[in-house]
Enzyme design. Sequence first.
Site, PDB file in Angstrom:
ATOM      1  N   GLY A 111       0.829  -1.189   0.000  1.00  0.00           N
ATOM      2  CA  GLY A 111       0.000   0.000   0.000  1.00  0.00           C
ATOM      3  C   GLY A 111       0.865   1.240   0.000  1.00  0.00           C
ATOM      4  O   GLY A 111       2.030   1.208   0.433  1.00  0.00           O
ATOM      5  N   CYS A 112       0.316   2.356  -0.460  1.00  0.00           N
ATOM      6  CA  CYS A 112       1.126   3.578  -0.593  1.00  0.00           C
ATOM      7  C   CYS A 112       1.575   4.110   0.764  1.00  0.00           C
ATOM      8  O   CYS A 112       2.780   4.291   1.003  1.00  0.00           O
ATOM      9  CB  CYS A 112       0.371   4.633  -1.391  1.00  0.00           C
ATOM     10  SG  CYS A 112      -1.272   5.051  -0.773  1.00  0.00           S
ATOM     11  N   HIS A 113       0.646   4.373   1.681  1.00  0.00           N
ATOM     12  CA  HIS A 113       1.021   4.870   3.005  1.00  0.00           C
ATOM     13  C   HIS A 113       1.939   3.873   3.709  1.00  0.00           C
ATOM     14  O   HIS A 113       2.943   4.258   4.322  1.00  0.00           O
ATOM     15  CB  HIS A 113      -0.220   5.101   3.870  1.00  0.00           C
ATOM     16  CG  HIS A 113      -1.109   6.204   3.411  1.00  0.00           C
ATOM     17  ND1 HIS A 113      -0.740   7.528   3.448  1.00  0.00           N
ATOM     18  CD2 HIS A 113      -2.380   6.175   2.915  1.00  0.00           C
ATOM     19  CE1 HIS A 113      -1.742   8.289   3.006  1.00  0.00           C
ATOM     20  NE2 HIS A 113      -2.736   7.479   2.666  1.00  0.00           N
ATOM     21  N   SER A 115       4.016   1.821   2.497  1.00  0.00           N
ATOM     22  CA  SER A 115       5.372   1.815   1.953  1.00  0.00           C
ATOM     23  C   SER A 115       6.266   2.791   2.708  1.00  0.00           C
ATOM     24  O   SER A 115       7.401   2.469   3.067  1.00  0.00           O
ATOM     25  CB  SER A 115       5.345   2.179   0.459  1.00  0.00           C
ATOM     26  OG  SER A 115       4.727   1.167  -0.302  1.00  0.00           O
TER      27      SER A 115
END
Length: 312
Positions: A111-113, A115
């Site tokens: 997931g972006c956050h 990461s």
Amino acid sequence: MKVFIDGSYGTTGLRIHERLKNRSDIELIQIPYENRHDHSARLDAYKAAEIVFTCLPDDAAREAAAMADSCDVRLIDASTAHRTASGWTYGFPEITGADTIRNSNRIANPGCHASGVNALLSPLVQKGILPRDTLLSCFSITGYSGGGKKMIGQYEESGRDSLLDAPRMYGLSQKHKHLPEIVAVSSLASEPVFCPIVSDYYSGMETIIPLFHSQIKGSAEDIRETYQNFYTGPLVKYTPNADENGFTSAGSMSGRDDMEISVYGNADRILLVARFDNLGKGASGSAIQNLNLMMGIDETTGLNLGGVSLED
């Protein structure tokens, strides 16, 4: 390499398609838009492909994984569905290990956050500088493209709600879908307080974790040294002087596929900061890095490391 993108009409799938369509080492298998939900057409594409990206909602991604089990095909799943699932490899090579990615048939793209949070926490927990039972708070600000097509439409339509003009915090129930992978990948004893924020710009992400010196075993200099030794590039690097005249912009890495790790603060308090693009190292860029490793080629192939906008 024959590649199929299942869900190529969503934000992440479209971006992966744009990034791969002109590569001479990739043959993209495609099905007509009207057949994108047709099981038979999709199954034929899975059978023809060597690697499949699943850019689907979680339940559909689980169904796709079951379908892939009947085919000799490797998967890179961009959904939340398999990030902590048994038998799946977490697709952050700098933490998981590039060789592990190369040899895996089932990759769960991060997931972006998560990461940014895991990039900051995992090395410190591994090194013993940050005890795994530390109670943490994490803040992460993202451009609105992280919300997908619906949110992009909301922000870009004329006459939009004036509340969109200012940053907006969400995940108010503290049940954000990235929390399980943060706990698992960083080996935490409990979930942190997590405050994600979406703001009025297209792409770019900044993740911040504040610490008191009393929470760590060692010093801020030990943290800097750990990052410098752990992240040697090419895609995640420790950057000692990344502030912009006393500021750090969440949009500074927009259009890039790498990540910048920095440490700020004073004798009492420390700020751990990760900056990257929510659509780059936080999504499609990470997925392509994993694809490259699975193909056995240079992991940076087709990636933007110099700040050139993906829109150019």
